[in-house]
Design a protein around this motif. Structure first.
Motif, PDB file in Angstrom:
ATOM      1  N   ASP A   1      40.256  42.320  48.508  1.00 48.54           N
ATOM      2  CA  ASP A   1      40.879  41.723  47.103  1.00 48.54           C
ATOM      3  C   ASP A   1      39.771  41.831  46.068  1.00 48.54           C
ATOM      4  OD1 ASP A   1      42.970  40.552  48.544  1.00 48.54           O
ATOM      5  OD2 ASP A   1      41.970  38.650  48.813  1.00 48.54           O
TER       6      ASP A   1
ATOM      7  N   THR B   1      40.279  45.566  44.905  1.00 44.05           N
ATOM      8  CA  THR B   1      41.525  45.500  44.258  1.00 44.05           C
ATOM      9  C   THR B   1      41.309  45.239  42.877  1.00 44.05           C
ATOM     10  OG1 THR B   1      42.667  45.621  46.310  1.00 44.05           O
ATOM     11  CG2 THR B   1      43.757  44.977  44.138  1.00 44.05           C
ATOM     12  N   ARG B   2      40.486  44.107  42.637  1.00 46.86           N
ATOM     13  CA  ARG B   2      40.305  43.682  41.274  1.00 46.86           C
ATOM     14  C   ARG B   2      39.488  44.656  40.420  1.00 46.86           C
ATOM     15  NH1 ARG B   2      38.370  38.850  43.206  1.00 46.86           N
ATOM     16  NH2 ARG B   2      36.742  38.724  41.890  1.00 46.86           N
TER      17      ARG B   2
ATOM     18  N   SER C   1      39.489  47.745  40.767  1.00 52.03           N
ATOM     19  CA  SER C   1      40.148  48.775  40.442  1.00 52.03           C
ATOM     20  C   SER C   1      41.298  48.563  39.356  1.00 52.03           C
ATOM     21  CB  SER C   1      41.023  49.378  41.714  1.00 52.03           C
ATOM     22  OG  SER C   1      40.262  49.896  42.860  1.00 52.03           O
ATOM     23  N   LEU C   2      41.671  47.432  39.140  1.00 51.22           N
ATOM     24  CA  LEU C   2      42.321  46.890  38.115  1.00 51.22           C
ATOM     25  C   LEU C   2      41.762  46.954  37.004  1.00 51.22           C
ATOM     26  CD1 LEU C   2      44.807  44.083  39.704  1.00 51.22           C
ATOM     27  CD2 LEU C   2      45.438  46.351  39.255  1.00 51.22           C
ATOM     28  N   ILE C   3      40.773  46.298  37.124  1.00 46.53           N
ATOM     29  CA  ILE C   3      39.704  46.528  35.657  1.00 46.53           C
ATOM     30  C   ILE C   3      39.406  47.712  35.139  1.00 46.53           C
ATOM     31  CG2 ILE C   3      37.278  45.949  34.779  1.00 46.53           C
ATOM     32  CD1 ILE C   3      37.227  43.545  36.865  1.00 46.53           C
TER      33      ILE C   3
ATOM     34  N   GLN D   1      41.417  50.538  35.657  1.00 54.34           N
ATOM     35  CA  GLN D   1      42.626  51.183  35.365  1.00 54.34           C
ATOM     36  C   GLN D   1      42.873  50.521  33.853  1.00 54.34           C
ATOM     37  OE1 GLN D   1      45.555  50.371  38.387  1.00 54.34           O
ATOM     38  NE2 GLN D   1      44.596  51.795  39.696  1.00 54.34           N
ATOM     39  N   LYS D   2      42.483  49.250  33.542  1.00 55.62           N
ATOM     40  CA  LYS D   2      42.986  48.753  32.280  1.00 55.62           C
ATOM     41  C   LYS D   2      41.897  49.257  31.042  1.00 55.62           C
ATOM     42  CE  LYS D   2      44.696  44.263  33.842  1.00 55.62           C
ATOM     43  NZ  LYS D   2      44.313  42.877  33.717  1.00 55.62           N
TER      44      LYS D   2
ATOM     45  N   THR E   1      34.260  40.155  37.084  1.00 61.37           N
ATOM     46  CA  THR E   1      34.555  39.569  38.469  1.00 61.37           C
ATOM     47  C   THR E   1      33.964  38.594  38.654  1.00 61.37           C
ATOM     48  OG1 THR E   1      32.896  41.258  39.359  1.00 61.37           O
ATOM     49  CG2 THR E   1      35.090  42.025  39.112  1.00 61.37           C
TER      50      THR E   1
ATOM     51  N   HIS F   1      43.306  59.071  39.038  1.00 66.29           N
ATOM     52  CA  HIS F   1      44.370  58.867  37.799  1.00 66.29           C
ATOM     53  C   HIS F   1      44.568  60.053  37.080  1.00 66.29           C
ATOM     54  CE1 HIS F   1      46.589  56.769  34.885  1.00 66.29           C
ATOM     55  NE2 HIS F   1      45.862  57.178  33.672  1.00 66.29           N
TER      56      HIS F   1
END
Length: 694
Positions: free
Chosen positions: A585, A588-589, A591-593, A595-596, A612, A642
């Motif tokens: 988890d 994953t968090r 990776s999302l940061i 990507q944003k 985080t 990406h």
């Protein structure tokens, strides 16, 4: 005043040509087409005739007198058909009207199409049309009823056909149980090396159920023969008392165990009767079997044989249970036996109207006799069979042979058997139960099937038994078995309903279920699996097949339980590695940061740590431990992945892709991309395009 002239259609005509005498009355009779009609009068007043006036009235048409003044002509033009009286009066020069008047009856005939004969013709035509319409409607109704009758006959034929198919399908449940009890012990015997008590037990099971199967099949065959008219009779002298005693001997043990008092009333002299030996034996056997089956323990049974009024009478009376008057007429009906037997087999209802009674009626009727049921509905039931003597066909002299051994009737051998469940439970000790691998719940309405399941599974498991789904659910409230083995066709609650209820309860939904059924079709198996069963085993089944299923489900359950208790239950796959769920988890968090903030070249570890809520050093160690990469390398890998996706899926230039992924140095981007994918960005795009085109 006199009538001077008469005109028809303005043509002067002789009035008397149209005067007809009806009785003693003269009437001016005119056709409706004689219009207009005119009358001209002359006043007999020579001094002042010019000052005299005339008035007329057509009675039944005019309501008042019509003044004509000094004119002497009366014109009738639009008078409808009918009977009238033309009245005419005059006045003098002083306008004094005379009391006397001129009267002339006038009848205007209707046109031909409105005459009486025309109406008679119309009525006749209407009646004729009505008759034709009625005839046509009657014909159409007859055709419609004929079509309906043919359709009804077709539907009834189809219903009979389907009923027979259902009959054989449902009776297969009884056959499958018996076959299971024959097949499974045979397989077990083949695996045994000794010939002790266990072997004799299985041999006895095989023998008993072979007789039961033989009786079921024989009854079915005889019933089909009687129904289709292929049951043949062989008339011969039969010692009735010997035959009845022989049949009664088969039930002595059952009667003693159930404490049923038996009374037999026989003539003092031998009674030999010309009848069909086999048919009469079947009648006696089925009636006694039926009476024994439905006589409660402690009640009585009476059998009476006598010759009365030249007929052989056989009576059997049992106490304690009766048949309602509404049911007595239907218990012998062979046309309803399929429906009744279907209910009895599929729902396991206890009824007194199975194949045996219908077979008895068919045989008795073929012997030119009668059979009836007498009962008060509550305390007793009596079956009375009356048979006339039959003529023996000429044949060589033969000796009356001893009666053959008859198989036990369906349902009676269960009465003679002791309760195996209690015996088994009495032999098991607590020490033995403690050594078992787990608990198995066996649910089946047939006691012998439960005994068979107990024998197969009790070596390695503790076995609890239930006779239907409701009892099984009650046991589940107290004990939690490792596996449930359940039959499908049962009374009260069948197997499918039991599984549906069980799988909807949180505390029992995890327990594996094996369904047993004589319905081996794919549709039945799909229904069982969709309900929630883990396995579906058609009857008859191989014991090793059941054992293998139980062992497989037990091992699967144990493996799931062991896994849930181990530390692996908290691990998940991430990029080919097993890591804890909370670590996955976290990655994953992160990776999302990334990507944003993909386009931000200045994305730093400090920003990721603040997002985080983890310190910079702890985040560094965590990423390094989980991915074997530094945070910078981890972020760069996400950017490159990406970029690789954009090169394959968009038409952006390589430079645009580079900026979108947060790279500002072209040489640095090309170097890192080539290091990861062994191709430059442009070469990678061309290769992806070629692969897509091919």
């Amino acid at each position: 005043m006199i009538l001077d002239a008469f005109y028809i259609r303005n043509v002067e005509t002789n009035l008397y040509d149209y005067v007809k005498t009806r009785g003693r009355k003269e009437t001016l009779t005119l056709k409706s087409s004689y219009r207009p009609v005119s009358f001209k009068f002359v006043l007999l007043d020579y001094l002042s005739g010019a000052k005299c006036e005339i008035a007329y009235r057509l009675e039944n048409y005019d309501k008042s007198w019509i003044q004509l003044g000094t004119s002497s002509a009366i014109v009738l033009s639009n008078v409808p058909p009918g009977s009238y009286t033309l009245s005419v009066r005059r006045s003098n020069s002083d306008k004094v009207w005379s009391a006397e008047s001129f009267s002339l009856p006038v009848t205007i005939l209707p046109p031909w199409w409105a005459s009486m004969w025309a109406y008679i013709g119309y009525a006749a035509l209407l009646v004729g049309v009505a008759v034709l319409v009625r005839k046509q409607l009657k014909y159409r109704l007859a055709v419609k009823n004929s079509i309906k009758a043919k359709e009804f006959e077709r539907q009834k034929a189809e219903e009979i056909h389907q009923a027979k198919l259902r009959f054989f399908t449902n009776i297969a449940h009884e056959f499958s149980n018996s076959l299971t009890l024959i097949y499974a012990p045979c397989e077990q015997l083949m695996q045994m090396t000794d010939s002790g008590d266990a072997t004799r037990k299985h041999l006895n099971t095989i023998r008993t159920n072979s007789r039961r199967m033989q009786s079921l099949i024989q009854q079915l065959i005889e019933f089909r023969k009687a129904e289709t008219g292929f049951l043949t009779l062989s008339i011969e002298p039969v010692d009735v008392l010997e035959l009845v005693r022989f049949v009664v001997d088969h039930f002595i043990e059952v009667l003693e165990q159930r404490k049923i008092a038996l009374t037999c009333t026989f003539p003092s002299q031998p009674l030999v009767w010309n009848t069909d030996r086999d048919g009469f034996e079947k009648v006696v056997f089925n009636l006694i079997s039926n009476a024994v089956k439905y006589t409660s323990p402690g009640e009585s049974l009476a059998i009476k044989v006598e010759e009365k009024h030249g007929n052989l009478l056989f009576e059997i009376t049992n106490t304690g249970v009766g048949i309602q008057a509404a049911d007595r007429k239907a218990i012998f009906d062979r046309f309803k036996v399929l429906e009744r037997f279907e209910m009895q087999v599929s729902e396991r209802f206890e009824t007194r109207s199975g194949i045996g009674l219908a077979l008895c009626k068919s045989i008795v009727e073929m012997l030119s006799g009668t059979i009836e049921a007498l009962s008060d509905g509550e305390t007793y039931t009596t079956f009375v069979v009356s048979l006339p003597p039959k003529s023996v066909a000429p044949q060589p002299a033969r000796q009356i042979l001893p009666l053959p051994a008859a198989p036990l009737p369906v349902g009676v051998e269960e009465c003679a058997a002791a309760n195996p469940t209690d015996e088994r439970q009495g032999k098991e000790s607590k020490g033995e139960k403690a050594q078992k691998n787990g608990l198995i719940l066996a649910i089946d309405d047939d006691r012998e099937i439960r005994a068979l399941l107990h024998g197969i599974l009790s070596k390695n498991f503790e076995v609890l038994e239930a006779c239907d789904g409701k009892e099984g659910l009650e046991i589940l409230k107290i004990r939690t078995p490792a596996i449930v083995v359940c039959d499908v066709i049962m009374p009260n609650m069948n197997g499918v309903e039991f599984v549906r209820v069980m799988k909807n309860q949180e505390q029992t939904r995890h327990i594996p279920v094996i369904l047993l059924s004589s319905k081996g079709s794919i549709e039945s198996q799909i229904e069982g699996i969709e309900t929630g069963a883990d396995a579906y085993l058609p009857k008859p089944f191989h014991p090793r097949h059941l054992q293998a299923l139980v062992e497989s489900l037990t091992h699967r359950n144990k493996a799931v339980t062991d896994y849930s208790k181990s530390h692996y239950a908290g691990l998940e796959q991430f990029q080919g590695k097993l890591i804890h769920r909370e670590d996955k988890d976290l990655l994953t968090r992160i990776s999302l940061i990334v990507q944003k903030n993909m386009a931000e070249e200045t994305l730093s570890l400090e920003y990721v740590a603040s997002e985080t809520a983890i310190s910079k050093m702890q985040l560094y160690r965590k990423i390094k431990e989980l991915t074997d990469q530094t945070p910078t390398e981890f972020i760069r890998a996400i950017r490159l992945e990406h970029a690789e996706q954009l090169l394959k899926t968009t038409n952006k230039t390589v430079q645009e892709v580079m900026y979108c992924c947060g790279f500002n140095n072209k040489a640095y981007f090309y170097r890192e991309f080539s290091k990861k994918y062994q191709l430059t960005p442009k070469e990678y795009r061309n290769k992806a395009a070629n692969l897509k085109g091919s």
